[in-house]
Design an enzyme around this catalytic site. Sequence first.
Site, PDB file in Angstrom:
ATOM      1  N   HIS A 141       0.821  -1.210   0.000  1.00 56.27           N
ATOM      2  CA  HIS A 141       0.000   0.000   0.000  1.00 56.27           C
ATOM      3  C   HIS A 141       0.860   1.268   0.000  1.00 56.27           C
ATOM      4  O   HIS A 141       0.329   2.379   0.062  1.00 56.27           O
ATOM      5  CB  HIS A 141      -0.912  -0.045   1.246  1.00 56.27           C
ATOM      6  CG  HIS A 141      -2.104   0.833   1.167  1.00 56.27           C
ATOM      7  ND1 HIS A 141      -2.478   1.668   2.195  1.00 56.27           N
ATOM      8  CD2 HIS A 141      -3.024   1.010   0.199  1.00 56.27           C
ATOM      9  CE1 HIS A 141      -3.577   2.321   1.878  1.00 56.27           C
ATOM     10  NE2 HIS A 141      -3.933   1.940   0.664  1.00 56.27           N
ATOM     11  N   LYS A 143       3.246   4.488  -1.013  1.00 51.93           N
ATOM     12  CA  LYS A 143       3.280   5.458  -2.114  1.00 51.93           C
ATOM     13  C   LYS A 143       4.484   6.379  -1.937  1.00 51.93           C
ATOM     14  O   LYS A 143       4.572   7.106  -0.944  1.00 51.93           O
ATOM     15  CB  LYS A 143       2.016   6.323  -2.136  1.00 51.93           C
ATOM     16  CG  LYS A 143       0.725   5.558  -2.419  1.00 51.93           C
ATOM     17  CD  LYS A 143      -0.048   5.309  -1.161  1.00 51.93           C
ATOM     18  CE  LYS A 143      -1.391   4.664  -1.484  1.00 51.93           C
ATOM     19  NZ  LYS A 143      -2.121   4.308  -0.252  1.00 51.93           N
ATOM     20  N   ASP A 148      15.831  12.244  -8.336  1.00 51.04           N
ATOM     21  CA  ASP A 148      17.264  12.522  -8.178  1.00 51.04           C
ATOM     22  C   ASP A 148      17.750  12.319  -6.743  1.00 51.04           C
ATOM     23  O   ASP A 148      18.805  12.849  -6.362  1.00 51.04           O
ATOM     24  CB  ASP A 148      17.603  13.953  -8.638  1.00 51.04           C
ATOM     25  CG  ASP A 148      17.818  14.040 -10.147  1.00 51.04           C
ATOM     26  OD1 ASP A 148      17.799  12.991 -10.810  1.00 51.04           O
ATOM     27  OD2 ASP A 148      17.999  15.164 -10.659  1.00 51.04           O
ATOM     28  N   HIS A 381      -9.607  10.312   2.137  1.00 49.97           N
ATOM     29  CA  HIS A 381      -8.532   9.372   1.871  1.00 49.97           C
ATOM     30  C   HIS A 381      -7.266   9.711   2.660  1.00 49.97           C
ATOM     31  O   HIS A 381      -6.267   9.000   2.598  1.00 49.97           O
ATOM     32  CB  HIS A 381      -8.224   9.324   0.371  1.00 49.97           C
ATOM     33  CG  HIS A 381      -7.541   8.082  -0.082  1.00 49.97           C
ATOM     34  ND1 HIS A 381      -6.192   8.045  -0.397  1.00 49.97           N
ATOM     35  CD2 HIS A 381      -7.996   6.817  -0.260  1.00 49.97           C
ATOM     36  CE1 HIS A 381      -5.874   6.813  -0.762  1.00 49.97           C
ATOM     37  NE2 HIS A 381      -6.930   6.050  -0.687  1.00 49.97           N
ATOM     38  N   LYS A 383      -4.673   9.898   5.642  1.00 47.90           N
ATOM     39  CA  LYS A 383      -4.289   9.084   6.795  1.00 47.90           C
ATOM     40  C   LYS A 383      -3.307   9.895   7.618  1.00 47.90           C
ATOM     41  O   LYS A 383      -2.129  10.011   7.266  1.00 47.90           O
ATOM     42  CB  LYS A 383      -3.631   7.769   6.372  1.00 47.90           C
ATOM     43  CG  LYS A 383      -4.568   6.820   5.604  1.00 47.90           C
ATOM     44  CD  LYS A 383      -4.384   6.944   4.139  1.00 47.90           C
ATOM     45  CE  LYS A 383      -5.068   5.781   3.435  1.00 47.90           C
ATOM     46  NZ  LYS A 383      -5.471   6.073   2.075  1.00 47.90           N
ATOM     47  N   ASP A 388      -1.234  16.820  20.506  1.00 48.08           N
ATOM     48  CA  ASP A 388      -0.900  17.978  21.353  1.00 48.08           C
ATOM     49  C   ASP A 388      -0.411  19.190  20.574  1.00 48.08           C
ATOM     50  O   ASP A 388       0.302  20.044  21.125  1.00 48.08           O
ATOM     51  CB  ASP A 388       0.160  17.600  22.396  1.00 48.08           C
ATOM     52  CG  ASP A 388      -0.375  16.641  23.447  1.00 48.08           C
ATOM     53  OD1 ASP A 388      -1.586  16.680  23.720  1.00 48.08           O
ATOM     54  OD2 ASP A 388       0.420  15.852  23.998  1.00 48.08           O
TER      55      ASP A 388
END
Length: 481
Positions: A141, A143, A148, A381, A383, A388
């Site tokens: 999952h 990404k 460079d 979508h 996450k 604090d």
Amino acid sequence: MTSSPPAERGALAERIGPAEAAHPGQSGFRLLSDGTEAFLIRAQSARLAVQSLDVQTYIWHADLTGAYLGQVLLDAADRGVRVRLLVDDLDARAKNDGFAALAAHPNIEVRLFNPWATRNGKLSLAGESAFSFERINRRMHNKSWIADNRIAVVGGRNVGDEYFGAGEEVNFIDLDFAMLGPVVRDVSKTFDRFWNSPSAYPMEVLDPDGVNEAALLKLRNALASRAAEARESRYAAALRGDDLVERMVAGEWPLQWSSKYEFVSDDPGKVTMKKRDVKRTHVGVSIVPMLQSARARVAIISPYFVPGKEVTGGFSRMAAAGRSVRVLTNSLVANDVAAVHGGYSRYRMALLEGGVQLWELKPTGSPGNSSMFGSSGASLHTKAFVVDGEKLFVGSYNLDPRSTWLNCEQGVLVEDAVLARELESLFEHQIAAAHAWRVTLERGKMRWSDGQSTFDRDPEASGWQRFQAWATRFLRLDAQL
């Protein structure tokens, strides 16, 4: 094969090198909440690359933005840039011919993670999925977009129109980090671990006949046709007129530098483990201490939120101790996976009784998530967690059993008050009455309200969505969600 060292020549080295030198021991971070900006930093960094491009993704759609970024990678390879593309096969199998064609380029390598042995046909797909379910059920999952070895983008976004605010019907409210400095090399090391994993198969092994010059020529023609369409989009216009990388390192594009960060990723061997092994679920293990360290407040954004008894109990104990625990997740009608909502709904009452505050996103877009096609639909979508007003996490990890025990995940933990407050502001914006329903208890019954309308069951959901959620809840399929 391993990543190239940071480029010493080219536009990215010239623009980013001095910024790194001015912040020794630190890495630079910018939150990418706007879909167009997230697209542009990927496209522009690839266009400026002179040495290497490493791209890892769960999904790559063959739509407007997917075709545009595909053309960008192909153009880079034509310039002599080494391109490595690692895609999970759950999505890639349906686009096998395109990935095989890319692999025919001498400067492009394509590997598919945890692939199906069969490369086409729905019957073979169903058969292999049934007989190899335990393996097929575990996915990569992650990404990452690394140019460079100087700049990296990681977070929740896959490659496709709905992730960049270009969807015609529904767009995802999502979040990434753009990053400079030593953290980029950390991301590259993790990319190498997955690239060299036994679960990553070269296209030449999976489909040797499909990797040929004729297929590459056909793909070039198809991408050229889509590129003509893309040139009329707002993305192409913005790309021509805005140098985000230069603005970022010049300080015109806010960037926070910090030495207190950690890039975390699961072990790629997680997809082969027979039993639950906390040593391989690094992301989940890293997040727990961060959440438990909260002195006053925690805000959690998780589109697929299936807390289970342990997390529900933990959050309830935090609330009982006087700490604010707030969660934003998708409503049933906004959730693109209605079955997941069934898993979440099993714990919703207990969370509310325990003092946890819940909001569920409405299926209408926010001003910052408008579509180039005028779409008003939205699905969460992002996450991310913030503690604090000091520490935050952004990545691919959902608070659910699938992210913890089945899929490989990754993300970044950063201790920085400016970034944390920015994420808190995004949270406040997304839970506003215009964008979300507050879920509360009234006389022992759940209520959904935005201050104007009140509902006594999941608002605006269709009968089919309610059935999917009920079936998942009834069958107790939490471990698969």
